[in-house]
Enzyme design. Structure first.
Site, PDB file in Angstrom:
ATOM      1  N   CYS A  93     -20.816   5.682  45.993  1.00 32.39           N
ATOM      2  CA  CYS A  93     -21.228   6.990  45.244  1.00 32.39           C
ATOM      3  C   CYS A  93     -20.608   6.648  43.864  1.00 32.39           C
ATOM      4  O   CYS A  93     -21.306   7.171  43.008  1.00 32.39           O
ATOM      5  CB  CYS A  93     -20.768   8.016  46.145  1.00 32.39           C
ATOM      6  SG  CYS A  93     -21.785   8.228  47.427  1.00 32.39           S
ATOM      7  N   HIS A  94     -19.451   6.592  43.854  1.00 31.64           N
ATOM      8  CA  HIS A  94     -18.513   6.688  42.520  1.00 31.64           C
ATOM      9  C   HIS A  94     -17.692   5.361  42.479  1.00 31.64           C
ATOM     10  O   HIS A  94     -17.164   5.546  41.231  1.00 31.64           O
ATOM     11  CB  HIS A  94     -17.863   8.255  42.576  1.00 31.64           C
ATOM     12  CG  HIS A  94     -18.706   9.353  42.493  1.00 31.64           C
ATOM     13  ND1 HIS A  94     -18.697  10.075  43.749  1.00 31.64           N
ATOM     14  CD2 HIS A  94     -19.209   9.696  41.874  1.00 31.64           C
ATOM     15  CE1 HIS A  94     -19.644  10.903  43.682  1.00 31.64           C
ATOM     16  NE2 HIS A  94     -20.193  10.751  42.337  1.00 31.64           N
ATOM     17  N   GLY A  95     -17.812   4.403  43.106  1.00 24.98           N
ATOM     18  CA  GLY A  95     -17.322   3.346  43.001  1.00 24.98           C
ATOM     19  C   GLY A  95     -15.670   2.919  43.453  1.00 24.98           C
ATOM     20  O   GLY A  95     -15.030   2.143  42.886  1.00 24.98           O
TER      21      GLY A  95
END
Length: 85
Positions: free
Chosen positions: A43-45
Site C-alpha cells: 500500500c505505501h511501501g
C-alpha cells in the site's frame, strides 16, 4: 522460539494494511536488488526484515507486533499465551 517459524501480527503499523512475505530474490520491482528477505506492504511501501523490524525511512513508524505465543505441541501454536504448561 523456533527460528524456522516466524509469528507476528500481519498488520502494517502505518495504516493497518496487510504486508506479505517477500523472500530473498523476489521479483518485486518495489524492492531493491539486494533485498535480504522479509515482508513488504504494497500500500505505501513499508518493508520489514525477517524478524518484523521496519526498515529506516519507511512510512511504518514501528516494527510488526509479535504477540505472546507458545508451541502447544510440535505442530500447534497457541497465540495469546506465552506461559509454559
Amino acid at each position: 522460539i523456533k527460528p524456522e517459524v516466524f509469528v507476528a501480527i500481519g498488520i502494517c503499523t502505518h495504516l493497518g494494511c496487510s504486508p506479505s512475505r517477500a523472500p530473498v530474490g523476489s521479483a518485486n520491482p518495489s524492492l531493491p536488488a539486494d533485498w535480504p528477505g522479509g515482508s513488504f506492504c504494497p500500500c505505501h511501501g513499508s518493508t520489514f526484515d525477517g524478524a518484523g523490524r521496519v526498515f529506516k525511512n519507511k512510512p511504518a513508524p514501528s516494527n510488526l507486533e509479535i504477540p505472546p505465543y507458545r508451541f502447544a505441541s510440535e505442530t500447534s501454536i497457541l497465540i495469546g499465551d506465552d506461559a509454559q504448561a
